[in-house]
Design a protein around this motif. Sequence first.
Motif, PDB file in Angstrom:
ATOM      1  N   TYR A   9       0.956  -1.117  -0.082  1.00 36.00           N
ATOM      2  CA  TYR A   9       0.088   0.065   0.048  1.00 36.00           C
ATOM      3  C   TYR A   9       0.776   1.363   0.122  1.00 36.00           C
ATOM      4  O   TYR A   9       0.233   2.170   0.175  1.00 36.00           O
ATOM      5  CB  TYR A   9      -1.020  -0.002   1.164  1.00 36.00           C
ATOM      6  N   GLU A 130      -7.353  -0.692   4.367  1.00 36.07           N
ATOM      7  CA  GLU A 130      -8.324  -0.404   3.312  1.00 36.07           C
ATOM      8  C   GLU A 130      -9.432   0.320   3.549  1.00 36.07           C
ATOM      9  O   GLU A 130     -10.105   0.870   2.792  1.00 36.07           O
ATOM     10  CB  GLU A 130      -8.861  -2.067   2.919  1.00 36.07           C
ATOM     11  N   PHE A 133      -7.784   3.738   2.584  1.00 31.15           N
ATOM     12  CA  PHE A 133      -7.003   3.738   1.424  1.00 31.15           C
ATOM     13  C   PHE A 133      -7.934   3.902   0.059  1.00 31.15           C
ATOM     14  O   PHE A 133      -8.911   3.292   0.000  1.00 31.15           O
ATOM     15  CB  PHE A 133      -6.419   2.239   1.284  1.00 31.15           C
ATOM     16  N   ASP A 134      -7.702   4.948  -0.549  1.00 30.68           N
ATOM     17  CA  ASP A 134      -8.329   5.520  -1.944  1.00 30.68           C
ATOM     18  C   ASP A 134      -7.537   4.606  -2.963  1.00 30.68           C
ATOM     19  O   ASP A 134      -6.539   5.058  -3.605  1.00 30.68           O
ATOM     20  CB  ASP A 134      -8.265   6.677  -2.098  1.00 30.68           C
ATOM     21  N   LYS A 135      -8.270   3.452  -3.033  1.00 27.05           N
ATOM     22  CA  LYS A 135      -7.546   2.525  -4.165  1.00 27.05           C
ATOM     23  C   LYS A 135      -7.581   3.254  -5.810  1.00 27.05           C
ATOM     24  O   LYS A 135      -6.768   3.210  -6.547  1.00 27.05           O
ATOM     25  CB  LYS A 135      -8.467   1.097  -4.353  1.00 27.05           C
ATOM     26  N   SER A 136      -8.841   3.923  -5.873  1.00 28.04           N
ATOM     27  CA  SER A 136      -8.736   4.599  -7.185  1.00 28.04           C
ATOM     28  C   SER A 136      -7.752   5.662  -7.314  1.00 28.04           C
ATOM     29  O   SER A 136      -7.123   5.846  -8.513  1.00 28.04           O
ATOM     30  CB  SER A 136     -10.069   5.171  -7.577  1.00 28.04           C
ATOM     31  N   GLU A 139      -4.347   3.923  -7.998  1.00 26.97           N
ATOM     32  CA  GLU A 139      -4.047   3.549  -9.309  1.00 26.97           C
ATOM     33  C   GLU A 139      -3.747   4.378 -10.349  1.00 26.97           C
ATOM     34  O   GLU A 139      -2.930   4.357 -11.097  1.00 26.97           O
ATOM     35  CB  GLU A 139      -5.453   2.448  -9.334  1.00 26.97           C
TER      36      GLU A 139
END
Length: 159
Positions: A9, A130, A133-136, A139
């Motif tokens: 992460y 998670e 966490f801003d996965k977008s 990415e």
Amino acid sequence: VLEPIANEYEIILYPCRGYNSYSALKEAAERIGYIDRPTVVLYMGDFDPSGQDMPRDIRDRLTKDFGVQLDLYVIALTRQQIEAYDLPPAPAKRTDLRAAAFMARHGDMAVELDALPPNVLQDLVRDNVEQFFDKSAFEQEAEIEREERTKLEHLIGAV
């Protein structure tokens, strides 16, 4: 145990033994000082007099001494986790200045964070990371980095 998750992460892992020194907290404050919103700190520590007091100490010193904005969450070790995983207790360290207050609340028991199985600790950390966490966004940043790396490699190859 937690380094693979921190790497996955791209988060900072600050393992400590005991209370943090002024210089360690100063270094942490400098690393997170450029962020213009509160930093999320996930705390894990022993269930003992000092381990239960350290989150207060970290929060107070980072905010008061260094002006860091932070949201601190204690994710381990809790009484609920001790009961859920039937973790082995030991007598509380009576020489700790905080022992009397701790023992009045929790009894004469202490449990080490290391008593949690490594996979349980990893799952606990991953689940809590998670939540914040801003996965977008992650990415998108990774894609920008890939594009910049490709451009740099092309430039270097053209020289």
